[in-house]
Design a protein around this motif. Structure first.
Motif, mmCIF file in Angstrom:
data_model
loop_
_atom_site.group_PDB
_atom_site.id
_atom_site.type_symbol
_atom_site.label_atom_id
_atom_site.label_comp_id
_atom_site.label_asym_id
_atom_site.label_seq_id
_atom_site.Cartn_x
_atom_site.Cartn_y
_atom_site.Cartn_z
ATOM 1 N N ALA A 141 -27.547 41.581 12.088
ATOM 2 C CA ALA A 141 -28.646 41.253 11.179
ATOM 3 C C ALA A 141 -29.310 39.923 11.510
ATOM 4 O O ALA A 141 -30.414 39.646 11.062
ATOM 5 N N GLY A 142 -28.608 39.084 12.265
ATOM 6 C CA GLY A 142 -29.133 37.748 12.535
ATOM 7 C C GLY A 142 -28.953 36.806 11.364
ATOM 8 O O GLY A 142 -29.711 35.846 11.223
ATOM 9 N N CYS A 143 -27.932 37.077 10.550
ATOM 10 C CA CYS A 143 -27.742 36.271 9.338
ATOM 11 C C CYS A 143 -26.410 35.528 9.330
ATOM 12 O O CYS A 143 -26.390 34.306 9.334
ATOM 13 N N ASP A 144 -25.294 36.251 9.327
ATOM 14 C CA ASP A 144 -23.996 35.620 9.123
ATOM 15 C C ASP A 144 -23.472 34.943 10.383
ATOM 16 O O ASP A 144 -23.373 33.712 10.449
ATOM 17 N N ARG A 145 -23.133 35.712 11.394
ATOM 18 C CA ARG A 145 -22.627 35.119 12.631
ATOM 19 C C ARG A 145 -23.683 34.242 13.291
ATOM 20 O O ARG A 145 -23.385 33.130 13.749
ATOM 21 N N THR A 146 -24.910 34.750 13.311
ATOM 22 C CA THR A 146 -26.008 33.963 13.870
ATOM 23 C C THR A 146 -26.241 32.706 13.045
ATOM 24 O O THR A 146 -26.505 31.627 13.585
ATOM 25 N N GLY A 147 -26.124 32.832 11.719
ATOM 26 C CA GLY A 147 -26.305 31.672 10.850
ATOM 27 C C GLY A 147 -25.246 30.609 11.064
ATOM 28 O O GLY A 147 -25.541 29.404 11.012
ATOM 29 N N VAL A 148 -24.015 31.041 11.315
ATOM 30 C CA VAL A 148 -22.939 30.074 11.566
ATOM 31 C C VAL A 148 -23.171 29.356 12.887
ATOM 32 O O VAL A 148 -23.046 28.123 12.969
ATOM 33 N N GLU A 161 -28.654 18.407 6.713
ATOM 34 C CA GLU A 161 -28.035 19.596 6.143
ATOM 35 C C GLU A 161 -29.008 20.434 5.330
ATOM 36 O O GLU A 161 -28.903 21.665 5.310
ATOM 37 N N ASP A 162 -29.948 19.796 4.647
ATOM 38 C CA ASP A 162 -30.898 20.593 3.869
ATOM 39 C C ASP A 162 -31.789 21.428 4.778
ATOM 40 O O ASP A 162 -32.181 22.554 4.425
ATOM 41 N N ALA A 163 -32.102 20.928 5.973
ATOM 42 C CA ALA A 163 -32.901 21.693 6.926
ATOM 43 C C ALA A 163 -32.089 22.843 7.514
ATOM 44 O O ALA A 163 -32.624 23.936 7.757
ATOM 45 N N ILE A 164 -30.788 22.621 7.752
ATOM 46 C CA ILE A 164 -29.913 23.698 8.232
ATOM 47 C C ILE A 164 -29.829 24.800 7.191
ATOM 48 O O ILE A 164 -29.926 25.996 7.501
ATOM 49 N N ALA A 165 -29.663 24.414 5.922
ATOM 50 C CA ALA A 165 -29.571 25.389 4.842
ATOM 51 C C ALA A 165 -30.878 26.149 4.672
ATOM 52 O O ALA A 165 -30.884 27.361 4.411
ATOM 53 N N ALA A 166 -31.999 25.455 4.829
ATOM 54 C CA ALA A 166 -33.301 26.120 4.701
ATOM 55 C C ALA A 166 -33.519 27.125 5.824
ATOM 56 O O ALA A 166 -34.073 28.215 5.602
ATOM 57 N N ASP A 167 -33.077 26.780 7.033
ATOM 58 C CA ASP A 167 -33.193 27.733 8.138
ATOM 59 C C ASP A 167 -32.361 28.974 7.856
ATOM 60 O O ASP A 167 -32.808 30.102 8.083
#
Length: 247
Positions: A141-148, A161-167
């Protein structure tokens, strides 16, 4: 299939992709001492969904050098790699699969960082090598593993960190299509359907914020995580040199 690769770095926004719904450039974010370099590191949903036209644009317009695949072996075998498997683009397998269960997504993300630390660290090491970029990394999905992995890379570059969370939360716009795809994949692979009683979750910034809080509690910061999994100061310096434009 072979396409001529663009020689100059991509310097724009790739719009109108036909099969990819969660593709974006990590460039432009503020980083320690500068800005994340545009046009060299991208995150995406599975490139198996790319159309031939998408693949041509990734190779020609982006000058793509490397695909980093975070899916497990079973996923790759069953769902394929898409049209880029025939392109003259490097392929790096970094499977983030078979992670221990957790009570929630935040716990699942921390389990990835812990149990798949060597795989993630090896991927960071690969991104620090000459000739790897431009690169795109993806899971299903490009969400969980990709997000980590995105959080690890961006954290090591000193992105706030706020920019990482927003991405991380930016994936929310693609979730309706992603949920439809998941249902199709579950049926195709003969897996049990998702119980209707389970709530449909969305990638909210707060989930990544809590994950980064736990990283700080356990490792001090992402640099501490990197040290635990064997990344050297020279490798991290090379990563920053590849991915950060100095202010």
């Amino acid at each position: 299939m072979r396409w001529r690769r663009r020689r100059r770095p991509f310097a724009g926004k790739l719009e109108g992709l036909e099969g990819l719904v969660n593709f974006r450039d990590l460039g432009g974010l503020p980083a320690e001492g500068g800005t994340v370099r545009p046009g060299v590191l991208f995150r995406s949903d599975s490139l198996a969904y790319a159309t031939p036209a998408d693949a041509e644009r990734l190779v020609h317009d982006l000058g793509l050098s490397t695909v980093i695949d975070l899916r497990g072996e079973y996923e790759v075998e069953q769902l394929g790699r898409g049209p880029l498997s025939g392109a003259r683009v490097g392929y790096y397998s970094a499977p983030i699969a078979d992670v221990s269960g957790a009570d929630d997504l935040v716990g699942h993300y921390v389990a990835m960082l812990t149990e798949k630390g060597p795989v993630l660290a090896g991927t960071i090491r690969h991104l620090a090598c000459a000739g790897t970029l431009p690169a795109v990394f993806h899971c299903e999905a490009g969400c969980d593993r990709t997000g980590v992995l995105a959080a690890v890379v961006l954290g090591l570059l000193g992105v706030p960190e706020d920019a990482i969370a927003a991405d991380y939360a930016a994936t929310a716009a693609a979730m309706p299509t992603i949920h439809e795809r998941v249902a199709v994949v579950v049926d195709r692979l003969g897996l049990p359907p998702r119980p209707a009683s389970l709530p449909v979750w969305e990638p909210e910034a707060a989930l990544m914020t809590r994950t980064l809080d736990l990283v700080r509690e356990r490792w001090g910061d992402m640099q501490g995580w990197a040290r635990e999994y064997g990344l050297t100061p020279d490798e991290l310096s090379a990563l920053r040199a590849n991915l950060v434009i100095a202010a």
